[in-house]
Design a protein around this motif. Structure first.
Motif, PDB file in Angstrom:
ATOM      1  N   MET A   1      55.191  54.797  29.965  1.00  0.00           N
ATOM      2  CA  MET A   1      55.444  53.596  30.783  1.00  0.00           C
ATOM      3  C   MET A   1      54.647  52.420  30.225  1.00  0.00           C
ATOM      4  O   MET A   1      53.514  52.574  29.794  1.00  0.00           O
ATOM      5  N   SER A   2      55.253  51.265  30.237  1.00  0.00           N
ATOM      6  CA  SER A   2      54.532  50.085  29.742  1.00  0.00           C
ATOM      7  C   SER A   2      54.069  49.239  30.919  1.00  0.00           C
ATOM      8  O   SER A   2      54.598  49.319  32.018  1.00  0.00           O
ATOM      9  N   ASN A   3      53.057  48.423  30.646  1.00  0.00           N
ATOM     10  CA  ASN A   3      52.516  47.591  31.720  1.00  0.00           C
ATOM     11  C   ASN A   3      53.478  46.476  32.089  1.00  0.00           C
ATOM     12  O   ASN A   3      53.953  45.755  31.233  1.00  0.00           O
ATOM     13  N   LEU A   4      53.729  46.359  33.379  1.00  0.00           N
ATOM     14  CA  LEU A   4      54.536  45.236  33.858  1.00  0.00           C
ATOM     15  C   LEU A   4      53.611  44.083  34.236  1.00  0.00           C
ATOM     16  O   LEU A   4      53.919  42.920  33.993  1.00  0.00           O
ATOM     17  N   ILE A   5      52.472  44.449  34.827  1.00  0.00           N
ATOM     18  CA  ILE A   5      51.557  43.419  35.317  1.00  0.00           C
ATOM     19  C   ILE A   5      50.134  43.760  34.912  1.00  0.00           C
ATOM     20  O   ILE A   5      49.712  44.926  35.025  1.00  0.00           O
ATOM     21  N   GLU A   6      49.427  42.754  34.443  1.00  0.00           N
ATOM     22  CA  GLU A   6      48.002  42.930  34.207  1.00  0.00           C
ATOM     23  C   GLU A   6      47.254  41.703  34.734  1.00  0.00           C
ATOM     24  O   GLU A   6      47.518  40.589  34.294  1.00  0.00           O
ATOM     25  N   LEU A   7      46.367  41.933  35.681  1.00  0.00           N
ATOM     26  CA  LEU A   7      45.502  40.869  36.198  1.00  0.00           C
ATOM     27  C   LEU A   7      44.096  41.114  35.673  1.00  0.00           C
ATOM     28  O   LEU A   7      43.595  42.238  35.739  1.00  0.00           O
ATOM     29  N   THR A   8      43.471  40.064  35.165  1.00  0.00           N
ATOM     30  CA  THR A   8      42.115  40.182  34.644  1.00  0.00           C
ATOM     31  C   THR A   8      41.210  39.156  35.318  1.00  0.00           C
ATOM     32  O   THR A   8      41.467  37.955  35.224  1.00  0.00           O
ATOM     33  N   ASN A   9      40.221  39.653  36.015  1.00  0.00           N
ATOM     34  CA  ASN A   9      39.202  38.788  36.650  1.00  0.00           C
ATOM     35  C   ASN A   9      39.773  37.625  37.436  1.00  0.00           C
ATOM     36  O   ASN A   9      39.367  36.477  37.250  1.00  0.00           O
ATOM     37  N   ILE A  10      40.713  37.921  38.310  1.00  0.00           N
ATOM     38  CA  ILE A  10      41.340  36.869  39.122  1.00  0.00           C
ATOM     39  C   ILE A  10      40.437  36.520  40.314  1.00  0.00           C
ATOM     40  O   ILE A  10      39.980  37.400  41.049  1.00  0.00           O
ATOM     41  N   ASN A  11      40.218  35.243  40.490  1.00  0.00           N
ATOM     42  CA  ASN A  11      39.502  34.740  41.671  1.00  0.00           C
ATOM     43  C   ASN A  11      40.330  33.667  42.335  1.00  0.00           C
ATOM     44  O   ASN A  11      40.992  32.883  41.657  1.00  0.00           O
ATOM     45  N   LYS A  12      40.282  33.671  43.646  1.00  0.00           N
ATOM     46  CA  LYS A  12      40.968  32.610  44.387  1.00  0.00           C
ATOM     47  C   LYS A  12      40.124  32.167  45.572  1.00  0.00           C
ATOM     48  O   LYS A  12      39.485  32.981  46.238  1.00  0.00           O
ATOM     49  N   TYR A  13      40.151  30.866  45.792  1.00  0.00           N
ATOM     50  CA  TYR A  13      39.431  30.267  46.924  1.00  0.00           C
ATOM     51  C   TYR A  13      40.414  29.489  47.768  1.00  0.00           C
ATOM     52  O   TYR A  13      41.329  28.865  47.225  1.00  0.00           O
ATOM     53  N   TYR A  14      40.243  29.500  49.069  1.00  0.00           N
ATOM     54  CA  TYR A  14      40.927  28.537  49.936  1.00  0.00           C
ATOM     55  C   TYR A  14      39.929  27.452  50.262  1.00  0.00           C
ATOM     56  O   TYR A  14      38.789  27.736  50.632  1.00  0.00           O
ATOM     57  N   LYS A  15      40.374  26.222  50.098  1.00  0.00           N
ATOM     58  CA  LYS A  15      39.489  25.111  50.432  1.00  0.00           C
ATOM     59  C   LYS A  15      39.609  24.824  51.917  1.00  0.00           C
ATOM     60  O   LYS A  15      40.678  24.492  52.411  1.00  0.00           O
ATOM     61  N   LYS A  20      34.334  26.632  51.234  1.00  0.00           N
ATOM     62  CA  LYS A  20      35.364  27.342  50.483  1.00  0.00           C
ATOM     63  C   LYS A  20      35.354  28.800  50.918  1.00  0.00           C
ATOM     64  O   LYS A  20      34.293  29.371  51.137  1.00  0.00           O
ATOM     65  N   LEU A  21      36.552  29.380  51.018  1.00  0.00           N
ATOM     66  CA  LEU A  21      36.642  30.807  51.325  1.00  0.00           C
ATOM     67  C   LEU A  21      37.011  31.534  50.034  1.00  0.00           C
ATOM     68  O   LEU A  21      38.059  31.262  49.435  1.00  0.00           O
ATOM     69  N   HIS A  22      36.145  32.431  49.606  1.00  0.00           N
ATOM     70  CA  HIS A  22      36.405  33.206  48.378  1.00  0.00           C
ATOM     71  C   HIS A  22      37.306  34.378  48.762  1.00  0.00           C
ATOM     72  O   HIS A  22      36.826  35.426  49.189  1.00  0.00           O
ATOM     73  N   VAL A  23      38.601  34.194  48.624  1.00  0.00           N
ATOM     74  CA  VAL A  23      39.552  35.137  49.239  1.00  0.00           C
ATOM     75  C   VAL A  23      39.915  36.296  48.306  1.00  0.00           C
ATOM     76  O   VAL A  23      40.173  37.408  48.782  1.00  0.00           O
ATOM     77  N   LEU A  24      39.883  36.090  46.986  1.00  0.00           N
ATOM     78  CA  LEU A  24      40.077  37.197  46.032  1.00  0.00           C
ATOM     79  C   LEU A  24      38.947  37.143  45.011  1.00  0.00           C
ATOM     80  O   LEU A  24      38.667  36.091  44.438  1.00  0.00           O
ATOM     81  N   LYS A  25      38.303  38.298  44.836  1.00  0.00           N
ATOM     82  CA  LYS A  25      37.070  38.345  44.041  1.00  0.00           C
ATOM     83  C   LYS A  25      37.230  39.268  42.832  1.00  0.00           C
ATOM     84  O   LYS A  25      37.350  40.482  43.003  1.00  0.00           O
ATOM     85  N   ASP A  26      37.242  38.670  41.656  1.00  0.00           N
ATOM     86  CA  ASP A  26      37.296  39.452  40.400  1.00  0.00           C
ATOM     87  C   ASP A  26      38.295  40.602  40.448  1.00  0.00           C
ATOM     88  O   ASP A  26      37.929  41.761  40.246  1.00  0.00           O
ATOM     89  N   ILE A  27      39.534  40.249  40.698  1.00  0.00           N
ATOM     90  CA  ILE A  27      40.567  41.282  40.796  1.00  0.00           C
ATOM     91  C   ILE A  27      41.032  41.690  39.400  1.00  0.00           C
ATOM     92  O   ILE A  27      41.479  40.857  38.613  1.00  0.00           O
ATOM     93  N   ASN A  28      40.899  42.978  39.103  1.00  0.00           N
ATOM     94  CA  ASN A  28      41.441  43.554  37.870  1.00  0.00           C
ATOM     95  C   ASN A  28      42.440  44.622  38.268  1.00  0.00           C
ATOM     96  O   ASN A  28      42.119  45.501  39.076  1.00  0.00           O
ATOM     97  N   LEU A  29      43.638  44.536  37.688  1.00  0.00           N
ATOM     98  CA  LEU A  29      44.703  45.393  38.190  1.00  0.00           C
ATOM     99  C   LEU A  29      45.772  45.562  37.119  1.00  0.00           C
ATOM    100  O   LEU A  29      46.170  44.589  36.473  1.00  0.00           O
ATOM    101  N   THR A  30      46.206  46.810  36.945  1.00  0.00           N
ATOM    102  CA  THR A  30      47.322  47.080  36.034  1.00  0.00           C
ATOM    103  C   THR A  30      48.425  47.762  36.811  1.00  0.00           C
ATOM    104  O   THR A  30      48.168  48.715  37.542  1.00  0.00           O
ATOM    105  N   ILE A  31      49.630  47.253  36.669  1.00  0.00           N
ATOM    106  CA  ILE A  31      50.782  47.882  37.314  1.00  0.00           C
ATOM    107  C   ILE A  31      51.798  48.210  36.234  1.00  0.00           C
ATOM    108  O   ILE A  31      52.130  47.360  35.402  1.00  0.00           O
ATOM    109  N   TYR A  65      46.737  36.252  34.203  1.00  0.00           N
ATOM    110  CA  TYR A  65      47.871  37.035  34.709  1.00  0.00           C
ATOM    111  C   TYR A  65      48.858  37.229  33.562  1.00  0.00           C
ATOM    112  O   TYR A  65      49.351  36.252  33.003  1.00  0.00           O
ATOM    113  N   GLU A  66      49.104  38.491  33.225  1.00  0.00           N
ATOM    114  CA  GLU A  66      50.159  38.801  32.248  1.00  0.00           C
ATOM    115  C   GLU A  66      51.288  39.540  32.943  1.00  0.00           C
ATOM    116  O   GLU A  66      51.057  40.507  33.667  1.00  0.00           O
TER     117      GLU A  66
END
Ligand SMILES: Nc1ncnc2c1ncn2[C@@H]1O[C@H](COP(=O)(O)OP(=O)(O)O)[C@@H](O)[C@H]1O
Ligand SMILES: [Mg+2]
Length: 228
Positions: A1-15, A20-31, A65-66
């Motif tokens: 199986m090949s990777n469809l999604i790869e997230l590397t060190n994703i961070n998101k804030y809501y202002k 600021k709300l740090h809503v996603l913290k260093d998300i690493n994920l392979t799908i 995001y790949e």
């Protein structure tokens, strides 16, 4: 199986107003292609935010995001909507069907949004029937959504999500508004689609549903605490 999604060190804030709300913290994920992923976590843990950024419905502040082997971190709104229309199907907790349209017209709708393609009416009708049949509701084509039960409405929403033949289905608590019997019906449809090689990412806070998943991502306060 090949990777469809790869997230590397994703961070998101809501202002917020003055913070600021740090809503996603260093998300690493392979799908991988063919995965059935569940994103689990309490209300407010960031599940919807994560799903929305995976579906190009929302932005993140830093990280990479790949998608399908391509870096999609910095795309224009047009490129984002083209990816959405070509590769993704969305299912929501509250179905989001339009009552002024027939069930067949609701299912057809994504085909009319697809830019640069003019799919002939006959072909559109053929596809609507094909996917209504997939969810077992072909006989309801001419009716209006409000004439259906909640479980039937969600099946219509699934047919609508499938009409562009997406690689990936994103579902945000698709069984959250349904009773347990109907919930199993919807899960069995999703399971069958996954067996036919659709990749599925589903948000839920229902532990009972993890039996359907190939990968379970646990989110807590915006962090992935465990993947199993
Ligand atoms: N548009 C927004 N602006 C500010 N805060 C938000 C916004 N959307 C969500 N939040 C906050 O971000 C956190 C995560 O929300 P959400 O991703 O919806 O969580 P979940 O889907 O797990 O319940 C919550 O604290 C929520 O209140
Ligand atoms: Mg949510």
């Amino acid at each position: 199986m090949s990777n469809l999604i790869e997230l590397t060190n994703i961070n998101k804030y809501y202002k917020l107003k003055d913070s600021k709300l740090h809503v996603l913290k260093d998300i690493n994920l392979t799908i991988e292609q063919g995965d059935f992923v569940m994103i689990m976590g309490k209300s407010g843990s960031g599940k919807t935010t994560l799903l929305n950024l995976l579906g190009f419905l929302d932005h993140f502040d830093n990280g990479k995001y790949e998608f399908n082997g391509k870096d999609v971190t910095h795309l224009s709104e047009n490129e984002r909507s083209e990816l959405r229309n070509s590769y993704l199907g969305f299912i929501f907790q509250q179905f989001h069907l339009i009552d002024a349209l027939s069930i067949g017209q609701n299912v057809e709708l994504p085909l009319l949004y697809k830019e640069g393609t003019d799919i002939p009416k006959k072909e559109r009708a053929r596809r609507v029937e094909k996917y209504l049949e997939t969810v077992g509701l072909l006989h309801k084509e001419k009716q209006s959504p409000s004439q259906l039960s909640g479980g039937q409405q969600q099946r219509i929403a699934i047919a609508r999500a499938l009409i562009n033949n997406p690689y990936l289905i994103l579902a945000d608590e698709p069984t959250g508004a349904l009773d347990s019997k109907t919930r199993e019906e919807i899960m069995n449809i999703l399971k069958k689609l996954n067996e036919e090689n659709k990749t599925i990412i589903m948000v839920t806070h229902d532990d009972d549903l993890t039996k359907y998943a190939s990968k379970v991502i646990h989110l807590k306060d915006g962090e992935i605490t465990k993947v199993d």
